[in-house]
Every structure is written in C-alpha cells, then in structure tokens.
Design a protein around this motif. Sequence first.
Motif, PDB file in Angstrom:
ATOM      1  N   GLN A 111      -3.548  -2.128  -4.921  1.00 30.13           N
ATOM      2  CA  GLN A 111      -3.468  -3.120  -3.853  1.00 30.13           C
ATOM      3  C   GLN A 111      -3.336  -4.534  -4.413  1.00 30.13           C
ATOM      4  N   ALA A 112      -4.075  -4.809  -5.487  1.00 31.58           N
ATOM      5  CA  ALA A 112      -4.003  -6.127  -6.112  1.00 31.58           C
ATOM      6  C   ALA A 112      -2.610  -6.379  -6.682  1.00 31.58           C
ATOM      7  N   VAL A 113      -2.040  -5.377  -7.311  1.00 24.54           N
ATOM      8  CA  VAL A 113      -0.688  -5.506  -7.856  1.00 24.54           C
ATOM      9  C   VAL A 113       0.314  -5.724  -6.732  1.00 24.54           C
ATOM     10  N   ALA A 114       0.137  -5.000  -5.644  1.00 23.02           N
ATOM     11  CA  ALA A 114       1.042  -5.158  -4.500  1.00 23.02           C
ATOM     12  C   ALA A 114       0.994  -6.576  -3.963  1.00 23.02           C
ATOM     13  N   LYS A 133       2.898  -8.835  -6.357  1.00 22.67           N
ATOM     14  CA  LYS A 133       4.339  -8.611  -6.232  1.00 22.67           C
ATOM     15  C   LYS A 133       4.874  -9.225  -4.948  1.00 22.67           C
ATOM     16  N   ALA A 134       4.047  -9.205  -3.904  1.00 21.97           N
ATOM     17  CA  ALA A 134       4.453  -9.836  -2.651  1.00 21.97           C
ATOM     18  C   ALA A 134       4.567 -11.348  -2.808  1.00 21.97           C
ATOM     19  N   GLU A 135       3.864 -11.897  -3.802  1.00 18.35           N
ATOM     20  CA  GLU A 135       3.945 -13.326  -4.089  1.00 18.35           C
ATOM     21  C   GLU A 135       5.134 -13.661  -4.989  1.00 18.35           C
ATOM     22  N   GLY A 136       5.868 -12.618  -5.398  1.00 20.13           N
ATOM     23  CA  GLY A 136       7.066 -12.850  -6.195  1.00 20.13           C
ATOM     24  C   GLY A 136       6.937 -12.535  -7.671  1.00 20.13           C
ATOM     25  N   PHE A 137       5.785 -12.020  -8.083  1.00 27.10           N
ATOM     26  CA  PHE A 137       5.594 -11.664  -9.488  1.00 27.10           C
ATOM     27  C   PHE A 137       5.997 -10.210  -9.719  1.00 27.10           C
ATOM     28  N   SER A 138       6.772  -9.972 -10.749  1.00 22.36           N
ATOM     29  CA  SER A 138       7.238  -8.612 -11.026  1.00 22.36           C
ATOM     30  C   SER A 138       6.655  -8.036 -12.315  1.00 22.36           C
ATOM     31  N   GLN A 139       6.159  -8.896 -13.206  1.00 18.34           N
ATOM     32  CA  GLN A 139       5.717  -8.449 -14.527  1.00 18.34           C
ATOM     33  C   GLN A 139       4.232  -8.069 -14.516  1.00 18.34           C
ATOM     34  N   LEU A 149      -3.238  -5.095 -15.135  1.00 13.06           N
ATOM     35  CA  LEU A 149      -4.371  -5.444 -14.290  1.00 13.06           C
ATOM     36  C   LEU A 149      -5.351  -4.277 -14.262  1.00 13.06           C
ATOM     37  N   GLY A 150      -6.424  -4.409 -15.028  1.00 10.13           N
ATOM     38  CA  GLY A 150      -7.401  -3.334 -15.111  1.00 10.13           C
ATOM     39  C   GLY A 150      -8.317  -3.298 -13.903  1.00 10.13           C
ATOM     40  N   SER A 151      -8.569  -2.086 -13.419  1.00  8.34           N
ATOM     41  CA  SER A 151      -9.435  -1.929 -12.259  1.00  8.34           C
ATOM     42  C   SER A 151     -10.177  -0.602 -12.345  1.00  8.34           C
ATOM     43  N   GLY A 196     -11.483  -5.500 -14.821  1.00 15.20           N
ATOM     44  CA  GLY A 196     -12.096  -5.996 -13.588  1.00 15.20           C
ATOM     45  C   GLY A 196     -11.261  -7.053 -12.904  1.00 15.20           C
ATOM     46  N   ALA A 197      -9.951  -6.805 -12.841  1.00 14.04           N
ATOM     47  CA  ALA A 197      -9.023  -7.859 -12.403  1.00 14.04           C
ATOM     48  C   ALA A 197      -8.460  -7.668 -11.003  1.00 14.04           C
ATOM     49  N   ASN A 198      -9.009  -6.770 -10.227  1.00 11.39           N
ATOM     50  CA  ASN A 198      -8.433  -6.531  -8.905  1.00 11.39           C
ATOM     51  C   ASN A 198      -8.908  -7.547  -7.859  1.00 11.39           C
ATOM     52  N   ARG A 199      -9.837  -8.441  -8.246  1.00  4.79           N
ATOM     53  CA  ARG A 199     -10.302  -9.458  -7.300  1.00  4.79           C
ATOM     54  C   ARG A 199     -10.893 -10.640  -8.061  1.00  4.79           C
ATOM     55  N   SER A 200     -11.159 -11.690  -7.329  1.00  3.53           N
ATOM     56  CA  SER A 200     -11.916 -12.836  -7.792  1.00  3.53           C
ATOM     57  C   SER A 200     -11.303 -13.486  -9.034  1.00  3.53           C
TER      58      SER A 200
END
Length: 245
Positions: free
Chosen positions: A40-43, A46-52, A30-32, A8-12
Amino acid sequence: MKTVLITGANRSIGFEAARQLLQHGYYVYLGSRDAHNGQQAVAQLKAEGFSQVESLHIDVTDSASIAAARETLGQKTKALDVLINNAGILGGMEQPASSTSLSTIKEVFDTNVFGVIEVTQAFLDLLRQSPEPRIVNVTSGLGSLTLHTDPSWKYYPVKGAAYQPSKAALNAYTIMLAYELRDTPFKVNAVDPGYTATDFNHHSGPGSVADAAARLVKAATLGPDGPTSQFFSDDNAPETGISPW
C-alpha cells in the motif's frame, strides 16, 4: 542508480525518508513487516509519480524473514548503497526500572537492538559491493547516557527501563561497527530524528515528519569526506548537531 533499503518504512518517518530519497534519485526498497502495508505504501508513492520503488517484506525480529529478504534483494541488485535501520518500537509509555517486565524489555531489545544487528549483518555483503556504503541507525536523543545524568537536560525526567537502554545499546553497536569498518568507504552513524509527532508517541512530539526524515537522508547521502561513528542529534545539540553519547 544508488539503492537504499529502509526497514519499517511503510509509514511515518521511514515512509517520508523513502519519499525524500526517491526525490534524490535513489531506488528505494521499502521494508515492511506487514507485506500488505508495504504494498500500500509503494502504491501511494507510485501514485505520487515515483517509479523507482518496491516493497520488501522484512520482519526484523524474525531470522527467517531477514534471510528471505536478503535472498530476494540479492536477486534484484548486486549492491546496496544505503541501509537505514529505521524499524523500532517504544514498548509502552511508562517503563519504571523497578517494575517493567523483563518480557517488555526483551521485546523492545529484539526490535531496536538485535533486529538492527541481524539485519545489518545479513546485508553487509551487498553493502560491501557499493563504492560508498552508508549505514544509518535510527536512534533517539533519549539514548544519551551522558545527558541522562545531567539534571539540566530538558528530557532529564524522561526515564524508561526498555526504550532508552535499547537506544543506548544501539548507539554502542554503532560505535563498534563504525570502528571495525573505519578503514573502508563505509560511513556508519546513529541519527536521532528528533521528538517528532508520529503514531509512535501518540503525536505528542513538536517536530515534523519531513524534518525528521531529512535528518536520516542527510546521513544516508554523506559524501566521501563525511563523518562516521557519530551520534547526530539536532534536538540534543542544535548548535553542533552532534550529541554526547
């Protein structure tokens, strides 16, 4: 590099916990329940600079989805260091014990209790491969039976026939699992993120998502001397951080 799966990690709070664990150097799965939302959450991360980080499609109320997620993760890593059982539902704001439908209660328990148990059992073999495995079950201060019988407690009037009992049951499962794993490196704890302003409660809570996620991260990153079989709640017990069951 340590790995973590957050349901349940795609938000909040779950999403913020993913961000904070990325900052700690973890590789985050990231489970969803909704694959598109997870991507979308992963994107965004990644846009914030996280790759892992990568998404993992998992519906904790669907046995086939859980099994598929376990197979997928097993192809990506030989060990899982942390499991954060974050997915949960409220079941509506009004839940009188005399009239809440059994279908509502079952629906809440399917996610908040049975989903946690099935996910935990499915990924336990991967967790056993970690030298310092951690399981964090996201509970609620409203799951404290002790406080629910104390008229002086600030949340004493907040009663419900589905959500509160589901978290009490989750707490009980946490105790049983921690006991079973007591002579291993596992740390198994229940964590109340606090009354936080989220979509979950129509943003009625006073707490911040960042602070709530930090409580999960603290339990996820416990050292070898850290506690197990605890009910962490800064909200219920600001002085000790340990809530009565």
